[in-house]
Design a protein around this motif. Structure first.
Motif, PDB file in Angstrom:
ATOM      1  N   LEU A 190      -2.635  -9.283 -88.251  1.00  0.00           N
ATOM      2  CA  LEU A 190      -2.208  -8.224 -87.678  1.00  0.00           C
ATOM      3  C   LEU A 190      -1.192  -8.164 -86.806  1.00  0.00           C
ATOM      4  N   TRP A 191      -1.495  -8.962 -85.270  1.00  0.00           N
ATOM      5  CA  TRP A 191      -1.071  -9.052 -84.553  1.00  0.00           C
ATOM      6  C   TRP A 191       1.146  -9.230 -84.884  1.00  0.00           C
ATOM      7  N   LEU A 209      -9.671  -3.435 -80.884  1.00  0.00           N
ATOM      8  CA  LEU A 209      -8.287  -3.091 -80.952  1.00  0.00           C
ATOM      9  C   LEU A 209      -7.899  -3.863 -82.464  1.00  0.00           C
ATOM     10  N   ALA A 210      -8.479  -4.235 -82.926  1.00  0.00           N
ATOM     11  CA  ALA A 210      -8.330  -5.375 -84.394  1.00  0.00           C
ATOM     12  C   ALA A 210      -7.990  -4.006 -85.273  1.00  0.00           C
ATOM     13  N   ASN A 211      -8.931  -3.663 -85.147  1.00  0.00           N
ATOM     14  CA  ASN A 211      -9.466  -2.164 -85.971  1.00  0.00           C
ATOM     15  C   ASN A 211      -8.599  -0.785 -85.762  1.00  0.00           C
ATOM     16  N   LYS A 212      -7.904  -0.798 -84.216  1.00  0.00           N
ATOM     17  CA  LYS A 212      -7.126   0.208 -84.046  1.00  0.00           C
ATOM     18  C   LYS A 212      -5.597  -0.094 -84.896  1.00  0.00           C
ATOM     19  N   ILE A 213      -5.040  -1.892 -84.297  1.00  0.00           N
ATOM     20  CA  ILE A 213      -4.110  -1.848 -84.745  1.00  0.00           C
ATOM     21  C   ILE A 213      -4.183  -1.533 -86.510  1.00  0.00           C
ATOM     22  N   SER A 214      -5.199  -2.061 -86.373  1.00  0.00           N
ATOM     23  CA  SER A 214      -4.889  -2.305 -88.872  1.00  0.00           C
ATOM     24  C   SER A 214      -5.139  -0.955 -88.822  1.00  0.00           C
ATOM     25  N   ASP A 215      -5.643   0.191 -88.164  1.00  0.00           N
ATOM     26  CA  ASP A 215      -5.165   2.202 -88.530  1.00  0.00           C
ATOM     27  C   ASP A 215      -4.247   2.295 -88.549  1.00  0.00           C
ATOM     28  N   ASN A 265      -3.462   0.342 -92.489  1.00  0.00           N
ATOM     29  CA  ASN A 265      -4.980  -1.253 -93.321  1.00  0.00           C
ATOM     30  C   ASN A 265      -3.759  -1.668 -93.931  1.00  0.00           C
ATOM     31  N   PRO A 266      -3.180  -2.517 -93.605  1.00  0.00           N
ATOM     32  CA  PRO A 266      -2.116  -3.740 -94.778  1.00  0.00           C
ATOM     33  C   PRO A 266      -2.801  -4.589 -95.377  1.00  0.00           C
ATOM     34  N   LYS A 267      -2.493  -4.852 -96.248  1.00  0.00           N
ATOM     35  CA  LYS A 267      -3.017  -5.876 -97.642  1.00  0.00           C
ATOM     36  C   LYS A 267      -3.034  -7.199 -96.714  1.00  0.00           C
ATOM     37  N   PHE A 268      -0.934  -7.388 -96.490  1.00  0.00           N
ATOM     38  CA  PHE A 268      -0.335  -8.674 -96.459  1.00  0.00           C
ATOM     39  C   PHE A 268       0.519  -8.536 -95.369  1.00  0.00           C
ATOM     40  N   ASP A 269       0.308  -9.499 -94.477  1.00  0.00           N
ATOM     41  CA  ASP A 269       1.413  -9.257 -93.408  1.00  0.00           C
ATOM     42  C   ASP A 269       2.776  -9.776 -93.695  1.00  0.00           C
ATOM     43  N   PRO A 270       4.064  -9.887 -92.890  1.00  0.00           N
ATOM     44  CA  PRO A 270       5.057  -9.926 -93.148  1.00  0.00           C
ATOM     45  C   PRO A 270       5.200 -11.116 -93.740  1.00  0.00           C
ATOM     46  N   ILE A 277     -10.985 -10.911 -97.679  1.00  0.00           N
ATOM     47  CA  ILE A 277     -10.080 -11.151 -98.666  1.00  0.00           C
ATOM     48  C   ILE A 277     -10.349 -10.418 -99.395  1.00  0.00           C
ATOM     49  N   THR A 278      -9.571  -9.764 -99.648  1.00  0.00           N
ATOM     50  CA  THR A 278     -10.498  -8.520-101.106  1.00  0.00           C
ATOM     51  C   THR A 278      -9.178  -8.403-102.446  1.00  0.00           C
ATOM     52  N   THR A 279      -8.210  -9.407-101.930  1.00  0.00           N
ATOM     53  CA  THR A 279      -7.161  -9.570-102.556  1.00  0.00           C
ATOM     54  C   THR A 279      -6.860 -10.628-103.196  1.00  0.00           C
ATOM     55  N   ILE A 280      -6.393 -10.825-104.811  1.00  0.00           N
ATOM     56  CA  ILE A 280      -6.139 -11.926-105.090  1.00  0.00           C
ATOM     57  C   ILE A 280      -5.102 -12.336-105.693  1.00  0.00           C
ATOM     58  N   ASP A 281      -4.855 -14.018-105.295  1.00  0.00           N
ATOM     59  CA  ASP A 281      -3.016 -14.948-104.968  1.00  0.00           C
ATOM     60  C   ASP A 281      -3.248 -14.854-106.790  1.00  0.00           C
ATOM     61  N   THR A 282      -2.176 -14.552-107.128  1.00  0.00           N
ATOM     62  CA  THR A 282      -1.549 -15.343-108.760  1.00  0.00           C
ATOM     63  C   THR A 282      -0.280 -15.893-108.090  1.00  0.00           C
ATOM     64  N   SER A 283       0.084 -16.348-106.671  1.00  0.00           N
ATOM     65  CA  SER A 283       1.138 -16.467-106.855  1.00  0.00           C
ATOM     66  C   SER A 283       1.012 -17.814-107.389  1.00  0.00           C
TER      67      SER A 283
END
Length: 219
Positions: A79-80, A110-116, A120-125, A137-143
């Motif tokens: 999140l940071w 604070l983590a929840n505030k940043i996410s909001d 609420n991103p699913k992925f970081d940069p 982790i609610t995403t499915i990795d197919t990469s």
């Protein structure tokens, strides 16, 4: 929890997920820059706290409690990274370096505030999944890695699995960015190299790069 404990369980989790190294104390020690004896002592201590299972000469395994702790630290880290990248346009190496420090000083509130704030991103940069507030982790990795792609196929970059500054500098110079499209033009299997086309440029990458750049095929 102390910084040392958080880093230890995070290292075990990431080694297991990356599937490139096992989680024996010696490997965790090398990753964290500590002695084998210190890693063994830490493992025994965390086993007594029900954060992991320890058996002599065996790989370390996190308990459900230990895994939840690891994912909570990883959530704050990623999140940071997302916040620093969006707000200050810092490089991928810079956001990783700063997030390593900030993750340990961040409350769940604070983590929840940043996410909001970020939507609420699913992925970081880097393309790494961000666990939710429940440590899931609610995403499915197919990469797949670039080294396993097929010639003549188009892909989208989904993950850059590194924390090395030179790697990120190279990626920035050549447009190898999360979300960008690449065309695999040639696989040199004998020499373990992959030729790609991106932004009207042709680049030849060795396996040191293609094993840590992950993509999804564009249908």
């Amino acid at each position: 929890m102390s910084v040392a404990i958080e880093n230890f369980v995070k290292a075990i989790y990431k080694n297991k997920i990356n599937d490139v190294k096992n989680t024996k104390p010696g490997n965790i020690a090398k990753l964290l820059g500590i002695s084998n004896a210190a890693a063994t002592d830490m493992a025994k201590s965390l086993a007594s706290k029900n954060l992991l299972n320890y058996e002599k000469y065996k790989a370390l395994k996190l308990t459900k409690t230990g895994e939840k702790l690891a994912l909570n630290v990883i959530r704050k880290h990623r999140l940071w990274e997302a916040f620093l990248h969006k707000t200050f346009e810092m490089s991928l190496h810079e956001i990783h370096r700063e997030a390593e420090l900030l993750e340990h000083e961040t409350s769940d509130f604070l983590a929840n505030k940043i996410s909001d704030y970020l939507g609420n991103p699913k992925f970081d940069p880097h393309g790494d999944p961000i666990p939710n507030a429940n440590g899931e982790i609610t995403t499915i990795d197919t990469s797949i890695s670039l080294s396993n792609t097929k010639e003549g196929k188009n892909y989208i970059i989904s993950r850059l699995m590194s924390d090395d500054k030179e790697f990120f500098d190279f990626c920035a110079l050549n447009g190898l960015k999360y979300g960008n499209n690449v065309l695999v033009t040639k696989q040199f299997s004998k020499n373990k190299m992959t030729q790609i086309s991106i932004n009207n440029s042709t680049i030849l990458l060795n396996e040191d790069f293609t094993n840590i750049i992950y993509v999804n095929e564009i249908n």
